[in-house]
Design a protein around this motif. Structure first.
Motif, PDB file in Angstrom:
ATOM      1  N   GLU A  36       0.864  -1.289  -0.071  1.00  0.00           N
ATOM      2  CA  GLU A  36       0.220  -0.161   0.160  1.00  0.00           C
ATOM      3  C   GLU A  36       0.957   1.308  -0.118  1.00  0.00           C
ATOM      4  O   GLU A  36       0.204   2.148  -0.668  1.00  0.00           O
ATOM      5  CB  GLU A  36      -0.917  -0.163   1.126  1.00  0.00           C
ATOM      6  N   SER A  37       1.852   1.097   0.772  1.00  0.00           N
ATOM      7  CA  SER A  37       2.853   2.315   0.938  1.00  0.00           C
ATOM      8  C   SER A  37       3.487   2.646  -0.493  1.00  0.00           C
ATOM      9  O   SER A  37       4.005   3.856  -0.695  1.00  0.00           O
ATOM     10  CB  SER A  37       3.872   2.286   2.017  1.00  0.00           C
ATOM     11  N   LEU A  38       3.683   1.827  -1.435  1.00  0.00           N
ATOM     12  CA  LEU A  38       4.402   1.931  -2.629  1.00  0.00           C
ATOM     13  C   LEU A  38       3.420   2.271  -3.679  1.00  0.00           C
ATOM     14  O   LEU A  38       3.647   2.181  -4.964  1.00  0.00           O
ATOM     15  CB  LEU A  38       5.423   0.835  -3.025  1.00  0.00           C
ATOM     16  N   ASN A  39       2.201   2.357  -3.364  1.00  0.00           N
ATOM     17  CA  ASN A  39       1.192   2.413  -4.799  1.00  0.00           C
ATOM     18  C   ASN A  39       1.548   3.759  -5.552  1.00  0.00           C
ATOM     19  O   ASN A  39       1.372   3.683  -6.687  1.00  0.00           O
ATOM     20  CB  ASN A  39      -0.251   2.769  -3.967  1.00  0.00           C
ATOM     21  N   ASP A  40       1.761   4.857  -4.690  1.00  0.00           N
ATOM     22  CA  ASP A  40       1.890   5.990  -5.677  1.00  0.00           C
ATOM     23  C   ASP A  40       3.254   5.958  -6.484  1.00  0.00           C
ATOM     24  O   ASP A  40       3.353   6.161  -7.572  1.00  0.00           O
ATOM     25  CB  ASP A  40       2.009   7.200  -4.651  1.00  0.00           C
ATOM     26  N   ALA A  70      -4.329   5.368   6.493  1.00  0.00           N
ATOM     27  CA  ALA A  70      -3.402   5.172   7.657  1.00  0.00           C
ATOM     28  C   ALA A  70      -3.288   4.256   8.614  1.00  0.00           C
ATOM     29  O   ALA A  70      -2.674   3.507   9.163  1.00  0.00           O
ATOM     30  CB  ALA A  70      -3.212   6.670   8.269  1.00  0.00           C
ATOM     31  N   GLU A  71      -4.925   4.022   9.091  1.00  0.00           N
ATOM     32  CA  GLU A  71      -5.057   2.889   9.629  1.00  0.00           C
ATOM     33  C   GLU A  71      -4.855   1.542   9.326  1.00  0.00           C
ATOM     34  O   GLU A  71      -4.267   0.841   9.994  1.00  0.00           O
ATOM     35  CB  GLU A  71      -6.422   2.872  10.300  1.00  0.00           C
ATOM     36  N   ARG A  72      -5.143   1.351   7.933  1.00  0.00           N
ATOM     37  CA  ARG A  72      -4.543   0.112   7.291  1.00  0.00           C
ATOM     38  C   ARG A  72      -3.151  -0.264   7.387  1.00  0.00           C
ATOM     39  O   ARG A  72      -2.602  -1.280   7.504  1.00  0.00           O
ATOM     40  CB  ARG A  72      -4.926  -0.111   5.946  1.00  0.00           C
ATOM     41  N   LEU A  73      -2.327   0.843   7.196  1.00  0.00           N
ATOM     42  CA  LEU A  73      -0.951   0.873   7.264  1.00  0.00           C
ATOM     43  C   LEU A  73      -0.124   0.731   8.579  1.00  0.00           C
ATOM     44  O   LEU A  73       1.072   0.659   8.603  1.00  0.00           O
ATOM     45  CB  LEU A  73      -0.274   1.977   6.332  1.00  0.00           C
ATOM     46  N   GLY A  74      -1.012   0.619   9.706  1.00  0.00           N
ATOM     47  CA  GLY A  74      -0.480   0.674  10.872  1.00  0.00           C
ATOM     48  C   GLY A  74       0.074   2.062  11.494  1.00  0.00           C
ATOM     49  O   GLY A  74       0.486   2.123  12.743  1.00  0.00           O
ATOM     50  N   GLY A  75      -0.724   2.987  11.233  1.00  0.00           N
ATOM     51  CA  GLY A  75      -0.248   4.341  11.561  1.00  0.00           C
ATOM     52  C   GLY A  75      -1.435   4.744  12.626  1.00  0.00           C
ATOM     53  O   GLY A  75      -2.682   4.185  12.676  1.00  0.00           O
ATOM     54  N   GLU A  76      -1.370   5.666  13.727  1.00  0.00           N
ATOM     55  CA  GLU A  76      -2.174   6.176  14.531  1.00  0.00           C
ATOM     56  C   GLU A  76      -2.731   7.529  14.093  1.00  0.00           C
ATOM     57  O   GLU A  76      -2.144   8.413  13.128  1.00  0.00           O
ATOM     58  CB  GLU A  76      -1.490   6.701  15.856  1.00  0.00           C
ATOM     59  N   VAL A  77      -4.039   7.532  14.019  1.00  0.00           N
ATOM     60  CA  VAL A  77      -4.900   8.863  13.571  1.00  0.00           C
ATOM     61  C   VAL A  77      -5.282   9.650  14.534  1.00  0.00           C
ATOM     62  O   VAL A  77      -5.776   8.938  15.815  1.00  0.00           O
ATOM     63  CB  VAL A  77      -6.151   8.207  12.772  1.00  0.00           C
ATOM     64  N   VAL A  78      -4.856  10.717  14.615  1.00  0.00           N
ATOM     65  CA  VAL A  78      -5.294  11.720  15.617  1.00  0.00           C
ATOM     66  C   VAL A  78      -6.005  13.011  15.025  1.00  0.00           C
ATOM     67  O   VAL A  78      -5.713  13.569  13.934  1.00  0.00           O
ATOM     68  CB  VAL A  78      -3.940  12.430  16.348  1.00  0.00           C
ATOM     69  N   LEU A  79      -6.983  13.372  15.591  1.00  0.00           N
ATOM     70  CA  LEU A  79      -7.875  14.675  15.411  1.00  0.00           C
ATOM     71  C   LEU A  79      -7.673  15.700  16.405  1.00  0.00           C
ATOM     72  O   LEU A  79      -7.985  15.383  17.435  1.00  0.00           O
ATOM     73  CB  LEU A  79      -9.353  14.174  15.179  1.00  0.00           C
ATOM     74  N   LEU A  80      -7.400  16.636  16.226  1.00  0.00           N
ATOM     75  CA  LEU A  80      -7.391  17.959  17.082  1.00  0.00           C
ATOM     76  C   LEU A  80      -7.985  19.154  16.460  1.00  0.00           C
ATOM     77  O   LEU A  80      -8.234  19.195  15.112  1.00  0.00           O
ATOM     78  CB  LEU A  80      -5.389  18.420  17.088  1.00  0.00           C
TER      79      LEU A  80
END
Length: 884
Positions: free
Chosen positions: A145-149, A303-313
């Motif tokens: 997924e991270s190499l899609n672009d 981001a959630e699929r790639l294992g990252g944390e999602v933060v909303l401020l």
């Protein structure tokens, strides 16, 4: 390095308990030999005695591959028809049921047929691993997924089938299958990869030597990153210093076209630097169209699929908020995209990237250049509501001009500008920054045209008027900007307050919930207030099936029930809008504490559209206190069960301590009499022998009463006491009770008062007789020798009462309510002698079962105790003389 760090590394190197191991064969492109290498490794395992089952293997008609596959056990594929096309998929349930030690799953990034449990094959593999099954699989590097672009930039082809990078990162072993591009092209021309017609098209479109070389480099970089991670883990396991994590990577995204590109780039940077990473979106209240919201939601889900944390401020200043959040999370790197070259960003803030570079201290700021592709055109219909704000700016300017013209004869020229400033503030408060700046510009022109000499002209004669106009425009722009910013912050605060109120309201409801059902009721009442969704809560029944605990009883399809079961078993979201069984109408989220599911939250959007990322995060935030409340309720139930168990043990101990003496005393007397008769026999005079036998009989009757009391109390406690009611005369009950106790009552002066004309009782005669026997025996036990005992039967207030009075020491007032407790024996008074402490407790149970009650009062002439058994009088049966 500390021992704890080394221990953590050793534990991380071991497979999780009960979980299988994943081995991935990675290639740069189709045809390099991944499947062939996987089958060779499988044969090696089979020669070592490991049972190998081919779940799904794509040979693409290659003879060598088919020959290797023929020597392995194969799981039959599932066949389904979709839009007239016959599709074959891996039988996941069959593999889980067979549970072989090793399963072969080709093409890890494959998309499953519609209607399958999971949308992607890699999710099937995760379920096999969770069941403790080892898996060998293959994948090409362009599916990451991270190499899609990057793959799209290299090949010009947008790969649709992708998988998250963390799947490869969790692999126990990664094997790179490499083949030089020239050899791969030669195999392609020889028809060893595709059939000739497909081979020519592939060479022209995808399989150029340049593309293959670039893909080969990406595959090597991916394998090198995995090798670096394994090497660092090995150093830590040996207790040596390894490259430490250097802070955290933050990537700031907005709802623009490059949001997903930023997320993919951040994932790759985090992998190369071994950094944890977070995707941060700062909501400053700026209005966005629907397309921007969808792009933002897609980037957060990526981001959630790639294992990252999602933060909303939520804040007004994006750059300052990012810097503050980076300081709180100890981040070392911030990645943002290049801001658009807009005029308002040049004048007011110069863009997020420029402000980060200017204001950050000690942070590494990376700016990703914008994509060269033109942005997607936005639909005009989505922006209609924005033009209403610009229409408001125009109307406010016209009204301000009219008002200023009306007061121009009264106010001085500089004061007239305040009217236009008020209009700018009004527009800024009611709309946003753009309309406020438009109102400022229109007010500037109107003020110049109407009030600056020469009137009705845009020319300016006096130099001081130019300065006045410039200051007016500057003040209007600044005040409009500040007002718009305050409005955005107010909107953000309102949204935050709304979410906080949701959490507070649910927490307040859960605080007063004391048991599991009350928790479900409180959660149901809270979720019923949501108008845009339908919610329910499911729990496990005693037979192991999911049942509705709150939210009514909506009808679920088989697919929705399967999604709910999967979410419960795996502790992950499933159903509508997810990647697992997404073809239903309900989205399921497990409520778990310490990985133990307690309930299941189901949500069905009434609009038919998937839940937004913000809505899902709110539901997951609400699920946390709900799960804690369920855990607290379960703990309360366990504590209550433990308390009841302790009281039961205490009751059992009291029973043994109480009955041990009272049962042993008559047994000892009976044994002594029997031993005397056996030893002396005829030597004992006849009268003495008769006395011994009568004593033995009396003790046997006494023992029988004790045992009967215990049996009656047990039947009362278990609710198995059946009332076989019949009409009986009170005198018959009294006579039978006195006859049973003739020996016990012999030392006393017994006086009975039983009127001849008494109404009949509709009762269980044996139980009422037993209750009266217990009361009479209790009175006889503590009455003095030759003491009086009075038994009265009379009618009081539609009740028939048996009153037993004695001349014993009596019962203190403070203990009269306790004498009906099991095993309670008063220190003084009627309960001070020997006994099991069950007599009056049994009386109360027997009389209460008939709807009656027991009263305790003073005895004869104020001395002793009077115990009264009161039974309700039913309508008397008709006699033969009254019959028609």
């Amino acid at each position: 390095m500390s021992d704890s760090t080394r221990a953590d590394a050793l534990l991380a190197g071991l497979p999780r308990e009960g979980r299988g191991r994943l081995k991935v064969f990675l290639g740069a492109a189709p045809g390099v030999g991944k499947t062939f290498a996987m089958l060779q490794a499988a044969h090696a395992q089979q020669r070592q005695g490991v049972q190998v089952v081919a779940g799904v293997v794509e040979t693409h008609g290659r003879a060598e591959t088919e020959a290797l596959l023929g020597g392995l056990l194969q799981q039959p594929l599932l066949r389904s028809e979709y839009r007239g096309v016959l599709l074959e998929e891996m039988d996941l349930d069959g593999l889980l049921k067979a549970a072989p030690p090793l399963v072969l799953v080709d093409e890890l990034a494959h998309s499953n047929a519609p209607g399958s449990r999971h949308a992607k094959r890699w999710q099937d593999v995760q379920e096999l691993l969770a069941a403790g099954i080892d898996v060998y699989t293959t994948v090409n590097v362009q599916h990451l997924e991270s190499l899609n672009d990057k793959v799209r930039d290299i090949t010009g082809v947008q790969v649709r089938e992708t998988l998250p990078d963390w799947v490869l990162q969790e692999a126990f072993e990664l094997v790179l299958i490499d083949l030089p591009p020239r050899e791969l092209l030669e195999r392609l021309r020889e028809g060893k990869v595709y059939v000739p017609e497909q081979a020519r098209a592939a060479i022209d479109a995808f399989f150029s030597q340049t593309n293959l070389t670039a893909l080969r480099e990406l595959a090597m970089h991916t394998a090198a990153a995995q090798v670096d991670a394994d090497l660092a883990s090995g150093y830590r396991q040996r207790g040596q210093e390894a490259p430490a994590l250097r802070g955290r990577l933050l990537v700031g995204i907005d709802g623009d076209e490059q949001a997903e590109r930023l997320v993919r780039h951040a994932c790759r940077v985090a992998q190369r630097r071994h950094l944890p990473w977070s995707v941060v979106h700062v909501d400053n209240g700026r209005l966005r169209d629907e397309a921007a919201r969808h792009r933002l939601q897609a980037a957060q889900q990526l981001a959630e699929r790639l294992g990252g944390e999602v933060v909303l401020l939520r804040a007004g200043e994006v750059a300052r908020t990012l810097i503050q959040h980076a300081s709180e999370r100890r981040a070392s790197l911030v990645l943002v995209g290049q801001s658009r070259d807009l005029l308002r960003r040049r004048f007011f803030g110069a863009g997020v990237a420029a402000r980060l570079l200017r204001e950050s201290h000690g942070l590494e700021i990376n700016v990703l250049d914008r994509d060269a592709q033109p942005p997607t055109p936005r639909a005009a219909v989505k922006r209609v509501w924005v033009w209403r704000h610009y229409l408001l700016a125009l109307l406010a300017t016209l009204l301000a001009a009219g008002l200023a013209w009306a007061v121009s004869s009264v106010l001085a020229l500089p004061n007239i500008s305040l009217v236009f400033l008020a209009a700018v503030l009004l527009v800024a408060v009611r709309s946003s920054l753009g309309p406020a700046l438009a109102c400022a510009a229109l007010s500037f022109l109107t003020y110049d045209f109407l009030f600056i000499p020469p009137n009705f002209s845009f020319s300016i004669q006096r130099e001081e008027d130019v300065l006045t106009l410039v200051f007016f425009l500057l003040m209007a722009a600044l005040t409009g900007n500040l007002a718009a910013r305050q409005r955005r912050q107010l909107q953000a605060l309102r949204e935050t307050q709304a979410q906080t109120n949701q959490l507070l309201d649910l927490s307040r409801r859960l605080t007063v919930a004391t048991d599991r059902q009350a928790v479900f009721s409180a959660a149901g009442q809270h979720l019923d207030g949501w108008q845009d969704v339908q919610a329910c809560l499911l729990e496990r029944s005693a037979d192991g099936l999911l049942q509705v605990a709150s939210g009514g009883a909506p009808a679920f399809t088989d697919n929705e029930r399967a999604a709910a079961e999967w979410a419960w078993q795996h502790g992950q979201a499933a159903g509508f809008g997810s990647d697992t069984l997404p073809h239903g109408r309900w989205w399921w989220w497990p409520l778990a504490v310490d990985d133990q599911p307690l309930a299941l939250l189901g949500v069905r959007p009434r609009s038919g559209e998937p839940l937004t990322a913000q809505r899902r995060r709110l539901l997951m935030a609400l699920a946390q206190p709900l799960a804690q409340a369920l855990a607290r309720a379960r703990l309360g139930e366990q504590l209550e069960a433990a308390r009841l168990h302790g009281e039961t043990e205490q009751l059992r101990s009291a029973l043994l301590a109480s009955v041990s003496h009272d049962l042993r005393t008559p047994l000892t007397a009976m044994r002594g009499s029997i031993d005397s008769l056996l030893a002396l026999g005829e030597a004992i005079p006849l009268d003495d022998r008769r006395e011994l036998l009568e004593g033995t009989r009396d003790e046997a009757e006494r023992l029988d009463r004790y045992i009967q009391n215990l049996l009656d109390m047990t039947r009362l406690g278990h609710g198995s006491l059946k009332l076989a009611r019949d009409w009986v005369a009170p005198g018959d009950i009294v006579g039978s009770a006195l006859n049973r106790l003739r020996v016990v009552l012999a030392p006393l002066r017994v006086h009975t008062e039983v009127p001849g004309e008494l109404p009949l009782l509709f009762v269980h005669a044996a139980l009422i007789e037993q209750a009266l026997v217990n009361v009479l025996e209790n009175a006889a036990r503590f009455s003095p020798a030759q003491g009086r005992l009075v038994l009265q039967v009379q009618v009081r207030d539609q009740q028939l009462c048996f009153a037993v009075s004695d001349q014993g020491p009596g019962i203190p007032l403070e203990e009269r309510e306790k004498i009906f407790d099991m095993f309670y024996t008063a220190a003084r008074g009627d309960r001070g002698g020997q006994g099991t402490g069950l007599g009056l407790a049994i009386c109360q149970g027997m009389i209460g079962a008939h709807g009656g009650r027991i009263l305790v009062g003073d005895g004869i002439d104020g001395q002793g105790t009077c115990i009264t058994l009161c039974l309700p009088l039913p309508t008397q049966p008709a006699t033969e003389s009254e019959a028609p």
